[in-house]
Write a protein that holds these residues in place. Sequence first.
Motif, PDB file in Angstrom:
ATOM      1  N   LYS A  95       0.955  -1.224  -0.154  1.00  0.00           N
ATOM      2  CA  LYS A  95       0.050   0.199  -0.091  1.00  0.00           C
ATOM      3  C   LYS A  95       0.948   1.151  -0.038  1.00  0.00           C
ATOM      4  O   LYS A  95       1.993   1.389   0.530  1.00  0.00           O
ATOM      5  N   THR A  96       0.335   2.282  -0.737  1.00  0.00           N
ATOM      6  CA  THR A  96       1.024   3.449  -0.600  1.00  0.00           C
ATOM      7  C   THR A  96       0.906   4.193   0.605  1.00  0.00           C
ATOM      8  O   THR A  96       0.205   4.212   1.278  1.00  0.00           O
ATOM      9  N   GLN A  97       2.216   4.477   1.293  1.00  0.00           N
ATOM     10  CA  GLN A  97       2.212   5.054   2.472  1.00  0.00           C
ATOM     11  C   GLN A  97       2.462   6.787   2.355  1.00  0.00           C
ATOM     12  O   GLN A  97       3.221   7.135   1.187  1.00  0.00           O
ATOM     13  N   MET A  98       1.997   7.443   3.257  1.00  0.00           N
ATOM     14  CA  MET A  98       2.436   9.015   3.300  1.00  0.00           C
ATOM     15  C   MET A  98       3.774   8.872   3.140  1.00  0.00           C
ATOM     16  O   MET A  98       4.507   8.221   3.891  1.00  0.00           O
ATOM     17  N   VAL A  99       4.473  10.137   2.839  1.00  0.00           N
ATOM     18  CA  VAL A  99       5.699  10.389   2.748  1.00  0.00           C
ATOM     19  C   VAL A  99       6.017  11.389   3.549  1.00  0.00           C
ATOM     20  O   VAL A  99       5.188  12.410   3.792  1.00  0.00           O
ATOM     21  N   TYR A 113      19.425   4.753  -7.821  1.00  0.00           N
ATOM     22  CA  TYR A 113      17.779   4.729  -7.310  1.00  0.00           C
ATOM     23  C   TYR A 113      16.918   5.224  -8.354  1.00  0.00           C
ATOM     24  O   TYR A 113      17.183   5.941  -9.048  1.00  0.00           O
ATOM     25  N   HIS A 114      15.792   4.395  -8.566  1.00  0.00           N
ATOM     26  CA  HIS A 114      14.746   4.948  -9.828  1.00  0.00           C
ATOM     27  C   HIS A 114      13.499   4.909  -9.029  1.00  0.00           C
ATOM     28  O   HIS A 114      13.040   4.014  -7.951  1.00  0.00           O
ATOM     29  N   PRO A 115      12.688   5.998  -9.427  1.00  0.00           N
ATOM     30  CA  PRO A 115      11.276   5.865  -8.756  1.00  0.00           C
ATOM     31  C   PRO A 115      10.355   4.664  -9.190  1.00  0.00           C
ATOM     32  O   PRO A 115      10.602   4.418 -10.481  1.00  0.00           O
ATOM     33  N   LYS A 116       9.747   4.002  -8.516  1.00  0.00           N
ATOM     34  CA  LYS A 116       9.047   3.017  -9.016  1.00  0.00           C
ATOM     35  C   LYS A 116       7.603   3.440  -9.768  1.00  0.00           C
ATOM     36  O   LYS A 116       7.174   2.615 -10.400  1.00  0.00           O
ATOM     37  N   LYS A 117       7.250   4.534  -9.456  1.00  0.00           N
ATOM     38  CA  LYS A 117       5.941   5.120 -10.208  1.00  0.00           C
ATOM     39  C   LYS A 117       6.070   6.381 -10.662  1.00  0.00           C
ATOM     40  O   LYS A 117       7.049   7.097 -10.006  1.00  0.00           O
ATOM     41  N   MET A 174      12.622   4.207   1.910  1.00  0.00           N
ATOM     42  CA  MET A 174      11.740   4.396   0.895  1.00  0.00           C
ATOM     43  C   MET A 174      11.713   3.270  -0.002  1.00  0.00           C
ATOM     44  O   MET A 174      10.698   3.057  -0.556  1.00  0.00           O
ATOM     45  N   GLU A 175      12.734   2.439  -0.142  1.00  0.00           N
ATOM     46  CA  GLU A 175      12.947   1.165  -0.938  1.00  0.00           C
ATOM     47  C   GLU A 175      12.156  -0.113  -0.153  1.00  0.00           C
ATOM     48  O   GLU A 175      11.255  -0.564  -0.555  1.00  0.00           O
ATOM     49  N   GLU A 176      12.704  -0.280   1.084  1.00  0.00           N
ATOM     50  CA  GLU A 176      12.366  -1.381   1.748  1.00  0.00           C
ATOM     51  C   GLU A 176      10.951  -1.451   2.559  1.00  0.00           C
ATOM     52  O   GLU A 176      10.207  -2.327   2.601  1.00  0.00           O
ATOM     53  N   LYS A 177      10.684  -0.169   3.016  1.00  0.00           N
ATOM     54  CA  LYS A 177       9.359  -0.210   4.016  1.00  0.00           C
ATOM     55  C   LYS A 177       8.251   0.542   3.078  1.00  0.00           C
ATOM     56  O   LYS A 177       7.183   0.140   3.434  1.00  0.00           O
ATOM     57  N   LYS A 178       8.595   1.361   2.057  1.00  0.00           N
ATOM     58  CA  LYS A 178       7.556   2.141   1.520  1.00  0.00           C
ATOM     59  C   LYS A 178       7.312   1.881   0.002  1.00  0.00           C
ATOM     60  O   LYS A 178       6.239   2.280  -0.560  1.00  0.00           O
ATOM     61  N   GLY A 179       8.190   1.341  -0.635  1.00  0.00           N
ATOM     62  CA  GLY A 179       8.099   0.563  -1.954  1.00  0.00           C
ATOM     63  C   GLY A 179       8.195   2.033  -2.762  1.00  0.00           C
ATOM     64  O   GLY A 179       7.402   1.661  -3.915  1.00  0.00           O
TER      65      GLY A 179
END
Length: 144
Positions: A3-7, A70-74, A52-57
């Motif tokens: 799930k997308t988490q708040m940043v 690093y690359h943004p996933k979305k 940002m990678e491991e916990k928030k995806g």
Amino acid sequence: MRKTQMVTDRELEIMKILWARGQASVRDVQEDLNRETGPVAYSTVQTLLNIMEEKKGLVHHVVEGRTFVYHPKKTSERTIRELTRKFVDRVFDGALDRVMVALLDSKPPTAEDLERMRAMLDEAQKQSVQASAEPTLEPIQADA
């Protein structure tokens, strides 16, 4: 699927750098942050990117030599849409009219802002009417 988490504000700054660049090493991100927002330690940027990678995806990395890139996933549009939806649901219980009142109270709109909003509302209304007019398929029932 995660799930997308708040940043956090800092994570959003990092995402903006990655969206602008397409990809970046920890050092690249650190240099951009130092230039845009003031000093930040390399280890802090590295820790944030790991979270940002491991916990928030939000990001993923590839290894180039000894460097993590690093690359943004979305895309920014998709991420902003998901974060906005989550924020609206969490803070305003999904009530769009309350969101609009809060936005208009927070910063008075210009005449141009209002004109653009009217055009967006007109377009949203058209799409809503079209969506409700589309025929729905009834499930096929087997004979008993």
